[in-house]
Design a protein around this motif. Sequence first.
Motif, PDB file in Angstrom:
ATOM      1  N   PHE A   1      35.566  39.057  44.940  1.00 26.39           N
ATOM      2  CA  PHE A   1      34.382  38.836  44.119  1.00 26.39           C
ATOM      3  C   PHE A   1      33.179  39.610  44.649  1.00 26.39           C
ATOM      4  CE2 PHE A   1      34.406  36.305  40.461  1.00 26.39           C
ATOM      5  CZ  PHE A   1      33.096  35.928  40.164  1.00 26.39           C
ATOM      6  N   ASP A   2      33.211  39.955  45.916  1.00 24.07           N
ATOM      7  CA  ASP A   2      32.179  40.775  46.551  1.00 24.07           C
ATOM      8  C   ASP A   2      30.771  40.197  46.394  1.00 24.07           C
ATOM      9  OD1 ASP A   2      34.234  42.468  47.329  1.00 24.07           O
ATOM     10  OD2 ASP A   2      34.036  43.705  45.539  1.00 24.07           O
TER      11      ASP A   2
ATOM     12  N   GLU B   1      32.244  53.938  46.788  1.00 25.56           N
ATOM     13  CA  GLU B   1      31.164  53.368  47.597  1.00 25.56           C
ATOM     14  C   GLU B   1      29.874  53.169  46.800  1.00 25.56           C
ATOM     15  OE1 GLU B   1      30.794  55.506  51.285  1.00 25.56           O
ATOM     16  OE2 GLU B   1      32.906  55.184  51.779  1.00 25.56           O
ATOM     17  N   ASN B   2      29.999  52.608  45.611  1.00 25.40           N
ATOM     18  CA  ASN B   2      28.829  52.394  44.756  1.00 25.40           C
ATOM     19  C   ASN B   2      28.235  51.000  44.871  1.00 25.40           C
ATOM     20  OD1 ASN B   2      31.041  51.161  43.377  1.00 25.40           O
ATOM     21  ND2 ASN B   2      29.823  51.168  41.516  1.00 25.40           N
ATOM     22  N   PHE B   3      28.837  50.135  45.672  1.00 28.60           N
ATOM     23  CA  PHE B   3      28.401  48.739  45.758  1.00 28.60           C
ATOM     24  C   PHE B   3      28.297  48.352  47.222  1.00 28.60           C
ATOM     25  CE2 PHE B   3      29.111  44.128  45.517  1.00 28.60           C
ATOM     26  CZ  PHE B   3      28.224  43.792  44.515  1.00 28.60           C
ATOM     27  N   TYR B   4      27.136  47.888  47.620  1.00 28.25           N
ATOM     28  CA  TYR B   4      26.911  47.514  49.008  1.00 28.25           C
ATOM     29  C   TYR B   4      27.008  46.005  49.140  1.00 28.25           C
ATOM     30  CZ  TYR B   4      24.836  47.415  53.656  1.00 28.25           C
ATOM     31  OH  TYR B   4      24.612  47.236  54.999  1.00 28.25           O
ATOM     32  N   TYR B   5      27.911  45.549  49.990  1.00 22.16           N
ATOM     33  CA  TYR B   5      28.095  44.116  50.196  1.00 22.16           C
ATOM     34  C   TYR B   5      28.574  43.864  51.621  1.00 22.16           C
ATOM     35  CZ  TYR B   5      30.217  39.513  50.146  1.00 22.16           C
ATOM     36  OH  TYR B   5      30.561  38.223  50.450  1.00 22.16           O
ATOM     37  N   ASN B   6      27.968  42.886  52.235  1.00 16.71           N
ATOM     38  CA  ASN B   6      28.417  42.408  53.543  1.00 16.71           C
ATOM     39  C   ASN B   6      28.494  43.540  54.578  1.00 16.71           C
ATOM     40  OD1 ASN B   6      29.028  40.206  55.122  1.00 16.71           O
ATOM     41  ND2 ASN B   6      31.226  40.275  54.665  1.00 16.71           N
TER      42      ASN B   6
ATOM     43  N   GLN C   1      28.879  46.779  54.140  1.00 11.34           N
ATOM     44  CA  GLN C   1      29.710  47.958  53.881  1.00 11.34           C
ATOM     45  C   GLN C   1      29.595  48.391  52.419  1.00 11.34           C
ATOM     46  OE1 GLN C   1      33.787  47.069  54.790  1.00 11.34           O
ATOM     47  NE2 GLN C   1      33.858  45.262  53.522  1.00 11.34           N
ATOM     48  N   PHE C   2      29.879  49.659  52.187  1.00 15.35           N
ATOM     49  CA  PHE C   2      29.906  50.200  50.835  1.00 15.35           C
ATOM     50  C   PHE C   2      31.326  50.054  50.288  1.00 15.35           C
ATOM     51  CE2 PHE C   2      26.231  52.309  52.653  1.00 15.35           C
ATOM     52  CZ  PHE C   2      25.305  52.161  51.638  1.00 15.35           C
ATOM     53  N   LEU C   3      31.413  49.517  49.080  1.00 15.16           N
ATOM     54  CA  LEU C   3      32.705  49.255  48.453  1.00 15.16           C
ATOM     55  C   LEU C   3      32.866  50.101  47.197  1.00 15.16           C
ATOM     56  CD1 LEU C   3      32.566  45.363  48.663  1.00 15.16           C
ATOM     57  CD2 LEU C   3      33.684  46.928  50.256  1.00 15.16           C
ATOM     58  N   ASP C   4      34.112  50.381  46.855  1.00 20.32           N
ATOM     59  CA  ASP C   4      34.435  51.101  45.627  1.00 20.32           C
ATOM     60  C   ASP C   4      34.518  50.105  44.465  1.00 20.32           C
ATOM     61  OD1 ASP C   4      34.724  53.240  47.352  1.00 20.32           O
ATOM     62  OD2 ASP C   4      36.897  53.417  47.096  1.00 20.32           O
ATOM     63  N   SER C   5      34.424  50.627  43.257  1.00 23.02           N
ATOM     64  CA  SER C   5      34.575  49.832  42.037  1.00 23.02           C
ATOM     65  C   SER C   5      35.449  50.586  41.051  1.00 23.02           C
ATOM     66  CB  SER C   5      33.221  49.583  41.359  1.00 23.02           C
ATOM     67  OG  SER C   5      32.366  48.845  42.162  1.00 23.02           O
ATOM     68  N   VAL C   6      36.255  49.844  40.320  1.00 21.84           N
ATOM     69  CA  VAL C   6      37.041  50.403  39.219  1.00 21.84           C
ATOM     70  C   VAL C   6      36.520  49.762  37.931  1.00 21.84           C
ATOM     71  CG1 VAL C   6      39.327  50.677  38.204  1.00 21.84           C
ATOM     72  CG2 VAL C   6      39.072  50.647  40.676  1.00 21.84           C
ATOM     73  N   ILE C   7      36.251  50.595  36.932  1.00 26.88           N
ATOM     74  CA  ILE C   7      35.770  50.098  35.646  1.00 26.88           C
ATOM     75  C   ILE C   7      36.895  50.242  34.624  1.00 26.88           C
ATOM     76  CG2 ILE C   7      34.024  50.330  33.835  1.00 26.88           C
ATOM     77  CD1 ILE C   7      32.907  49.585  36.658  1.00 26.88           C
TER      78      ILE C   7
END
Length: 185
Positions: free
Chosen positions: A45-46, A165-170, A172-178
């Motif tokens: 859920f990030d 690496e479009n989402f920063y959480y906790n 670290q930068f995380l990837d996303s799939v749309i």
Amino acid sequence: MFMLTIQLSPVPELRTARLRLRRLVPTDAPALLQLRSDERVMRYFDREPMTTEQQALELIGSTDELIAANKGVMWGICMPNGAEIVGTIGPWNISAEHHRAELGYLLHPDLWGQGLMGEALTEVCRYAFENLGLHSLEANVNPDNAASRRLLEKHGFVQEAYFRENFYYNGQFLDSVIYARLAPR
């Protein structure tokens, strides 16, 4: 192209063969807290898990605000004769101008692998396309969430983008799939 006129209130109750989808109410806060504090549910859920019932009440309140503004809805997923929610699903971030919304969902881990979320997803997509007049639905998924990706693909969603690496959480930068699904023609 015209801008859609979205009317989310009153929120209808939706039904499938095995589920009842209804508007969230304040008495759902304990069950929503249980879902949103479960490490298995929140794994991809990030965002931070909930820790208090007040946070659940605030989420229900913000959902009510989305409904009032015709910007989104989140149904509580219940078993047909049950009152307690076992998950949530709904379109939010509705863009009437672009006839598009983002879809979010979660389900209690004890019910995973039984096809229940697929049932709920089918009904919510039907409602979004037929009743709201949306042209497309999108889902933003953590790439490591293979089960969610399979669910979306099984129900006609297609991967449209992979953001690195479009989402920063906790920390670290995380990837996303749309993923996206277009309304049937």
